[in-house]
Design a protein around this motif. Structure first.
Motif, PDB file in Angstrom:
ATOM      1  N   THR A  66     -48.324  29.789 -37.116  1.00  0.00           N
ATOM      2  CA  THR A  66     -48.869  30.501 -38.220  1.00  0.00           C
ATOM      3  C   THR A  66     -50.290  30.565 -38.457  1.00  0.00           C
ATOM      4  O   THR A  66     -50.799  31.488 -38.725  1.00  0.00           O
ATOM      5  CB  THR A  66     -48.350  29.809 -39.496  1.00  0.00           C
ATOM      6  OG1 THR A  66     -48.684  28.733 -39.608  1.00  0.00           O
ATOM      7  CG2 THR A  66     -47.021  30.210 -39.634  1.00  0.00           C
ATOM      8  N   GLU A  67     -51.144  29.586 -37.812  1.00  0.00           N
ATOM      9  CA  GLU A  67     -52.457  29.539 -37.744  1.00  0.00           C
ATOM     10  C   GLU A  67     -53.003  30.416 -36.593  1.00  0.00           C
ATOM     11  O   GLU A  67     -54.025  31.004 -36.975  1.00  0.00           O
ATOM     12  CB  GLU A  67     -53.041  28.174 -37.542  1.00  0.00           C
ATOM     13  CG  GLU A  67     -53.011  27.211 -38.774  1.00  0.00           C
ATOM     14  CD  GLU A  67     -53.313  25.756 -38.392  1.00  0.00           C
ATOM     15  OE1 GLU A  67     -53.823  25.452 -37.333  1.00  0.00           O
ATOM     16  OE2 GLU A  67     -52.615  24.842 -39.284  1.00  0.00           O
ATOM     17  N   SER A 122     -52.726  34.321 -38.045  1.00  0.00           N
ATOM     18  CA  SER A 122     -53.431  34.851 -38.990  1.00  0.00           C
ATOM     19  C   SER A 122     -55.003  34.998 -38.559  1.00  0.00           C
ATOM     20  O   SER A 122     -55.493  35.791 -39.181  1.00  0.00           O
ATOM     21  CB  SER A 122     -53.568  33.559 -40.154  1.00  0.00           C
ATOM     22  OG  SER A 122     -54.184  32.434 -39.627  1.00  0.00           O
ATOM     23  N   GLY A 161     -53.392  20.753 -51.513  1.00  0.00           N
ATOM     24  CA  GLY A 161     -52.995  21.872 -50.593  1.00  0.00           C
ATOM     25  C   GLY A 161     -53.504  21.902 -49.457  1.00  0.00           C
ATOM     26  O   GLY A 161     -52.708  22.288 -48.264  1.00  0.00           O
ATOM     27  N   PRO A 162     -54.972  21.794 -48.912  1.00  0.00           N
ATOM     28  CA  PRO A 162     -55.191  22.032 -47.616  1.00  0.00           C
ATOM     29  C   PRO A 162     -54.692  20.527 -46.513  1.00  0.00           C
ATOM     30  O   PRO A 162     -54.463  20.857 -45.519  1.00  0.00           O
ATOM     31  CB  PRO A 162     -56.585  21.448 -47.640  1.00  0.00           C
ATOM     32  CG  PRO A 162     -57.241  21.978 -48.811  1.00  0.00           C
ATOM     33  CD  PRO A 162     -56.105  21.655 -50.028  1.00  0.00           C
ATOM     34  N   ARG A 204     -51.208  21.890 -45.991  1.00  0.00           N
ATOM     35  CA  ARG A 204     -51.261  22.845 -44.675  1.00  0.00           C
ATOM     36  C   ARG A 204     -51.572  22.045 -43.222  1.00  0.00           C
ATOM     37  O   ARG A 204     -50.970  22.352 -42.496  1.00  0.00           O
ATOM     38  CB  ARG A 204     -52.321  23.802 -45.265  1.00  0.00           C
ATOM     39  CG  ARG A 204     -51.771  24.874 -46.009  1.00  0.00           C
ATOM     40  CD  ARG A 204     -52.737  25.940 -46.046  1.00  0.00           C
ATOM     41  NE  ARG A 204     -54.132  25.644 -46.533  1.00  0.00           N
ATOM     42  CZ  ARG A 204     -54.498  25.669 -47.773  1.00  0.00           C
ATOM     43  NH1 ARG A 204     -53.607  26.094 -48.756  1.00  0.00           N
ATOM     44  NH2 ARG A 204     -55.730  25.337 -48.012  1.00  0.00           N
ATOM     45  N   THR A 234     -59.295  31.171 -40.941  1.00  0.00           N
ATOM     46  CA  THR A 234     -59.235  29.796 -41.515  1.00  0.00           C
ATOM     47  C   THR A 234     -58.651  30.035 -43.087  1.00  0.00           C
ATOM     48  O   THR A 234     -59.548  30.669 -43.832  1.00  0.00           O
ATOM     49  CB  THR A 234     -60.488  28.886 -41.410  1.00  0.00           C
ATOM     50  OG1 THR A 234     -60.887  29.036 -40.136  1.00  0.00           O
ATOM     51  CG2 THR A 234     -60.200  27.741 -41.851  1.00  0.00           C
ATOM     52  N   PRO A 235     -57.816  29.451 -43.534  1.00  0.00           N
ATOM     53  CA  PRO A 235     -57.309  29.473 -44.801  1.00  0.00           C
ATOM     54  C   PRO A 235     -58.138  28.813 -45.820  1.00  0.00           C
ATOM     55  O   PRO A 235     -58.490  27.557 -45.492  1.00  0.00           O
ATOM     56  CB  PRO A 235     -55.885  28.918 -44.818  1.00  0.00           C
ATOM     57  CG  PRO A 235     -55.554  28.227 -43.646  1.00  0.00           C
ATOM     58  CD  PRO A 235     -56.612  28.529 -42.617  1.00  0.00           C
ATOM     59  N   SER A 273     -48.030  22.958 -41.583  1.00  0.00           N
ATOM     60  CA  SER A 273     -48.138  24.363 -41.220  1.00  0.00           C
ATOM     61  C   SER A 273     -47.933  24.112 -39.486  1.00  0.00           C
ATOM     62  O   SER A 273     -48.155  23.164 -39.034  1.00  0.00           O
ATOM     63  CB  SER A 273     -49.176  24.798 -41.871  1.00  0.00           C
ATOM     64  OG  SER A 273     -50.374  24.172 -40.929  1.00  0.00           O
TER      65      SER A 273
END
Length: 115
Positions: free
Chosen positions: A99-100, A103, A87-88, A91, A106-107, A95
């Protein structure tokens, strides 16, 4: 031999995925990868320090075996770590910067079990 290592480590990964929390699972496998990388680096250093001869001595054969074993183990542990952090990593590579910035946070990786 690599297939046996991969199957054994995958079986151990499945067992640990059911027995421990995801946080502990990530620590165990990441630490295993770092330790395996360190042993591989030490084996390469000892082979390089001992010099290069035409014939291999028994001492060099031991280091070449460690290099092969832990090098193969590093590949398997790297695949398992790629699976755990998919996942990370996804991203990071896919990504966009917009988008970063929008937001503002930090996702955080989602907590997951085996899959």
């Amino acid at each position: 031999m690599e297939i046996y290592l991969f199957l054994a480590m995958f079986l151990i990964y499945i067992l640990t995925a059911f027995m421990v929390k995801p946080h502990v699972l990530n620590r165990i496998w990441s630490l295993a990868f770092v330790v395996c990388f360190a042993v591989t680096a030490v084996a390469i250093a000892f082979i390089r320090i001992s010099g290069q001869d035409v014939m291999m001595s028994a001492n060099e054969l031991n280091w070449y075996y460690l290099l092969y074993l832990f090098g193969s183990l590093s590949v398997v542990l790297g695949v398992i770590n790629l699976w755990m952090y998919r996942g990370p990593i996804f991203r990071i590579f896919f990504s966009s910067a917009d988008t970063e910035e929008k937001s503002g946070e930090t996702p955080q990786p989602k907590k997951k079990g085996l899959f």
